[in-house]
Design an enzyme around this catalytic site. Sequence first.
Site, PDB file in Angstrom:
ATOM      1  N   ARG A 147       0.584  -1.194   0.059  1.00 60.50           N
ATOM      2  CA  ARG A 147       0.011  -0.062  -0.110  1.00 60.50           C
ATOM      3  C   ARG A 147       0.951   1.243   0.008  1.00 60.50           C
ATOM      4  NH1 ARG A 147      -1.812   0.970   4.288  1.00 60.50           N
ATOM      5  NH2 ARG A 147      -0.956  -0.482   5.668  1.00 60.50           N
ATOM      6  N   LYS A 174      -8.946  -2.409   0.678  1.00 63.46           N
ATOM      7  CA  LYS A 174      -8.783  -1.467   1.788  1.00 63.46           C
ATOM      8  C   LYS A 174      -9.632  -0.249   1.440  1.00 63.46           C
ATOM      9  CE  LYS A 174      -6.276  -3.729   4.466  1.00 63.46           C
ATOM     10  NZ  LYS A 174      -6.934  -4.505   5.512  1.00 63.46           N
ATOM     11  N   HIS A 210     -10.681  -4.089  12.322  1.00 63.40           N
ATOM     12  CA  HIS A 210      -9.255  -4.556  11.365  1.00 63.40           C
ATOM     13  C   HIS A 210      -8.857  -5.874  12.216  1.00 63.40           C
ATOM     14  CE1 HIS A 210      -4.998  -4.736   9.848  1.00 63.40           C
ATOM     15  NE2 HIS A 210      -5.709  -4.972   8.796  1.00 63.40           N
ATOM     16  N   SER A 228      -0.832  -6.021   9.506  1.00 60.27           N
ATOM     17  CA  SER A 228      -0.353  -7.082   8.544  1.00 60.27           C
ATOM     18  C   SER A 228       0.922  -7.565   8.929  1.00 60.27           C
ATOM     19  CB  SER A 228      -0.266  -6.400   7.160  1.00 60.27           C
ATOM     20  OG  SER A 228       0.256  -7.470   6.361  1.00 60.27           O
ATOM     21  N   LYS A 251      -2.625 -12.093  12.291  1.00 64.01           N
ATOM     22  CA  LYS A 251      -4.086 -12.319  12.276  1.00 64.01           C
ATOM     23  C   LYS A 251      -4.632 -13.531  11.285  1.00 64.01           C
ATOM     24  CE  LYS A 251      -5.612  -8.645  10.487  1.00 64.01           C
ATOM     25  NZ  LYS A 251      -4.508  -8.221   9.674  1.00 64.01           N
ATOM     26  N   THR A 252      -3.961 -13.842  10.321  1.00 63.11           N
ATOM     27  CA  THR A 252      -4.426 -14.685   9.132  1.00 63.11           C
ATOM     28  C   THR A 252      -3.890 -16.103   9.899  1.00 63.11           C
ATOM     29  OG1 THR A 252      -4.184 -13.145   7.258  1.00 63.11           O
ATOM     30  CG2 THR A 252      -4.301 -15.692   6.712  1.00 63.11           C
ATOM     31  N   ASP A 279      -9.412 -10.699   8.065  1.00 62.88           N
ATOM     32  CA  ASP A 279      -8.816  -9.562   8.067  1.00 62.88           C
ATOM     33  C   ASP A 279      -9.936  -8.259   8.492  1.00 62.88           C
ATOM     34  OD1 ASP A 279      -6.758  -7.652   7.538  1.00 62.88           O
ATOM     35  OD2 ASP A 279      -7.730  -7.162   5.907  1.00 62.88           O
ATOM     36  N   ARG A 313       1.887 -12.319  -1.544  1.00 66.01           N
ATOM     37  CA  ARG A 313       0.602 -12.421  -1.060  1.00 66.01           C
ATOM     38  C   ARG A 313       0.099 -13.478  -1.955  1.00 66.01           C
ATOM     39  NH1 ARG A 313      -1.676  -9.477   3.503  1.00 66.01           N
ATOM     40  NH2 ARG A 313      -0.342  -7.646   3.915  1.00 66.01           N
TER      41      ARG A 313
END
Length: 539
Positions: A59, A206, A225, A242, A246-247, A261, A326
Amino acid sequence: MQPTPALRQHLSSLGLDAFSSVHYNLPQAALIEQAVCRGEGELSAHGALVVQTGAHTGRSPKDRFVVDDPQTTDTVGWGSINRPVSEEVFDGLLAKMQAFAKDKEVFVVDAMAGSDERYQLPVRVIAQKAWHGAFAHNMFRQNPDGSSPTHGIDSEGRLPFTVVDLCEFEADGEADGVRSSAFVILHLARRLVLIGGTHYSGEIKKSIFSALNYLLPDYGVLPMHCSANTGDGATAVFFGLSGTGKTTLSADASRTLIGDDEHGWSDHGVYNFEGGCYAKTIRLSAEGEPEIFATTRRFGSIIENTHLDAQRVPDFENDSITENLRVSYPLDFIPNASDDGQAGVPDHVIFLTADAYGVLPPISSLTSEQAQYHFLSGYTAKVAGTEAGVKEPQATFSACFGEPFMVRKPQDYARMLAERIESSGAKCWLVNTGWTGGPYGTGNRIPLSYTRAMVNAILRGDLNDVSTTPDPFFGLNVPDAVPGVPNELLRPRATWSDVNAYDAQAHKLFEMFTTNFEKFAGDVSADVAEAAPADGAKV
């Protein structure tokens, strides 16, 4: 599918009616086929689409703007995150994009954000790249008949919230009123997002997450988030930026995955905003993360910025392009994913942080006041590659563990979280997935196996009644023992060979917490302010 009269009318209203051809709601297989035929990517040995995002491998937060208009000016949290631009800047760039669009081929995907139909947002993505259409197809949710939802939030009689992604159009930077050739501009009142100058697909999802973060509080929904899963009668949400886990931690084969997410917390429970996952794959392995690894070997997945070896097998050890490797895939590629993307009210709220200083305890329980303090602080480390220009972990504070996507003031979300915790009785935890035995460059990352053991102990309820000892620097209640975790790991000072160096690092982080929280001090209760770390000098 041919463009409908309604779609043509919408494109015309945007001044985008001069495309050479419009591919509307193509099936995912057709979008991927188009991407390969157009040279946008290639298929791996196992059928996944492999693409490169070019100069922008993450990003570009400094190139993200929000239009300052009369309808939203008093409710947006303006500043370095939500950078204001005028209607004139927005209209000027839209006019240039309209001219650029002439005779271009585009792919339009209609979908929705939100698995709970009471709060769904209709979404339309107009993309120059077929693979961006395929990404949108993965990441948002489709109605079975391909139509847009007729219910949900802010939808009755309204056009979808639209993302116009003409990635090959570049702005003239300062002359166009932006910072560089890349830009992401949200016009909340006109339900429109403009993206140009970047091929990074994460900007698409996003931007819609940002829109939901602005809209949902008016409907009594806390946007988060976070990832979420459920099992054995307990639902958990995992906050974190990120790269904090989390994932990985939510994709537990023994539990049902709600999403990885973005979620909402309503009176009815937790629900996923998305229809897919966008997981980091750097050093991904079948042994370490089997569920996510398996998605990289399926047609329909989209792998970004990853080298293929001579047999066209992705090399997830190769970070020469970026560490922000990713994969995007539909949620149902995870065998234990929820069918409806919904679960009950959370029993556990887990804040994930990757402490680059190596001084925070790996696990601690939080009081309600501490939860609010750490939610507003949002301390973590930006992981290399997640944002443009970040080459190694950097300590940062990101309010709500997702400030780059929060359009309102962080205090607004913190108050909603406090209300949700109080009404649900959810237990709150801080889990450090960062470094131990020293800071980044000296110490080591806390082994994933130990982090999993700590999270599993939380979810099983093993830690509900165990004895704890306050951490002398941060006042956090650290369990005296966690099944499957060495006791010495629970006390970060004991893992350092030089305790004086630890003390200096811990004091440094304490000062950073104190300085960062000054901007919130006048807008929180005394109890929350007093939940701050202690000086820490008395060990």
